[in-house]
Design an enzyme around this catalytic site. Structure first.
Site, PDB file in Angstrom:
ATOM      1  N   GLY A 144       0.793  -1.227   0.000  1.00  0.00           N
ATOM      2  CA  GLY A 144       0.000   0.000   0.000  1.00  0.00           C
ATOM      3  C   GLY A 144       0.820   1.270   0.000  1.00  0.00           C
ATOM      4  N   SER A 145       0.526   2.194  -0.897  1.00  0.00           N
ATOM      5  CA  SER A 145       1.291   3.436  -0.926  1.00  0.00           C
ATOM      6  C   SER A 145       0.677   4.436  -1.899  1.00  0.00           C
ATOM      7  CB  SER A 145       2.753   3.156  -1.288  1.00  0.00           C
ATOM      8  OG  SER A 145       3.551   4.260  -0.955  1.00  0.00           O
ATOM      9  N   ARG A 146       1.556   5.227  -2.558  1.00  0.00           N
ATOM     10  CA  ARG A 146       1.090   6.339  -3.387  1.00  0.00           C
ATOM     11  C   ARG A 146       2.051   6.567  -4.553  1.00  0.00           C
ATOM     12  NH1 ARG A 146      -0.558  12.185  -1.032  1.00  0.00           N
ATOM     13  NH2 ARG A 146      -0.052  13.523  -2.802  1.00  0.00           N
TER      14      ARG A 146
END
EC number: 4.1.1.65
Length: 218
Positions: free
Chosen positions: A186-188
């Site tokens: 999970g991240s951006r």
């Protein structure tokens, strides 16, 4: 540059192996101690989740060479003007949030040559906080298209995702929609486009890496 097309990303193999071995050990023990079945079920679930997390599906990239495709699966959480220091100009910035349930393989938004790479150590704030762009650990690429247009794409580590993987290096040739890295758990992704780009997405819109068109280059 690596660009695997295996059903599960190779970075997931060690995690799957560890969880799988623990599942098998507990399954063997549970024949003599039924109470251990709960642990077996737990680690089997973990094994399946890790395999699901590192899934590496094929994608069909649009044919328009001027189309900028999403570098990540997720949701658009920012869309607006921003200055990118490695480009040195004002840009249109689009940020995509990846939850733990999204595919985490990152794909090249355009075809082009990697002019520069950069890595910045930093914090691990929740990536839905816009401060993450400036304060979190991140790795980025500056890409130049065949027509001389430049853009940047930045992998941003987050609260849970603290391991950025980037296969691309300076001088590498990227193919639009091709795999170039991933971020674990999970991240951006931030992408900085020329201000003259015709944006095709909106805040809150879901994206599919390699398929969703973020914009059309001039």
């Amino acid at each position: 540059m690596r660009n695997e097309n295996t059903p599960i990303a190779v970075e997931g193999y060690p995690f799957i192996a560890i969880a799988g071995v623990l599942t098998l050990i507990l399954a063997a023990v549970s024949w003599h101690a039924p109470v251990v079945w709960a642990g077996t079920a737990f680690f089997l679930t973990v094994t399946l989740f890790v395999a699901f997390f590192f899934r590496n599906p094929e994608r069909i990239t649009p044919g328009n060479e001027n189309a900028v495709v999403a570098p990540a699966d997720g949701v658009v959480i920012y869309l607006g003007p921003a200055r990118e220091e490695h480009l040195g100009v004002e840009t249109t910035k689009i940020s995509i949030f990846m939850s733990v349930f999204n595919v985490h393989i990152n794909r090249a938004p355009v075809s082009g040559t990697v002019l520069d790479t950069f890595y910045v150590k930093g914090k691990f704030l929740d990536v839905r906080d816009d401060r993450a762009t400036f304060e979190n650990e991140q790795a980025g690429l500056v890409i130049e298209t065949a027509r001389g247009l430049r853009l940047a794409v930045v992998q941003v580590a987050g609260l849970i995702a603290r391991r950025i993987v980037c296969y691309a290096g300076k001088g590498d040739r990227l193919t639009r929609g091709g795999r170039y890295g991933l971020i674990r758990f999970g991240s951006r992704l931030d992408i900085y486009l020329p201000t003259t780009t015709e944006v095709k997405v909106a805040l809150g819109e879901k994206t599919v890496a390699g398929e969703t068109v973020l914009g059309i280059l001039p």
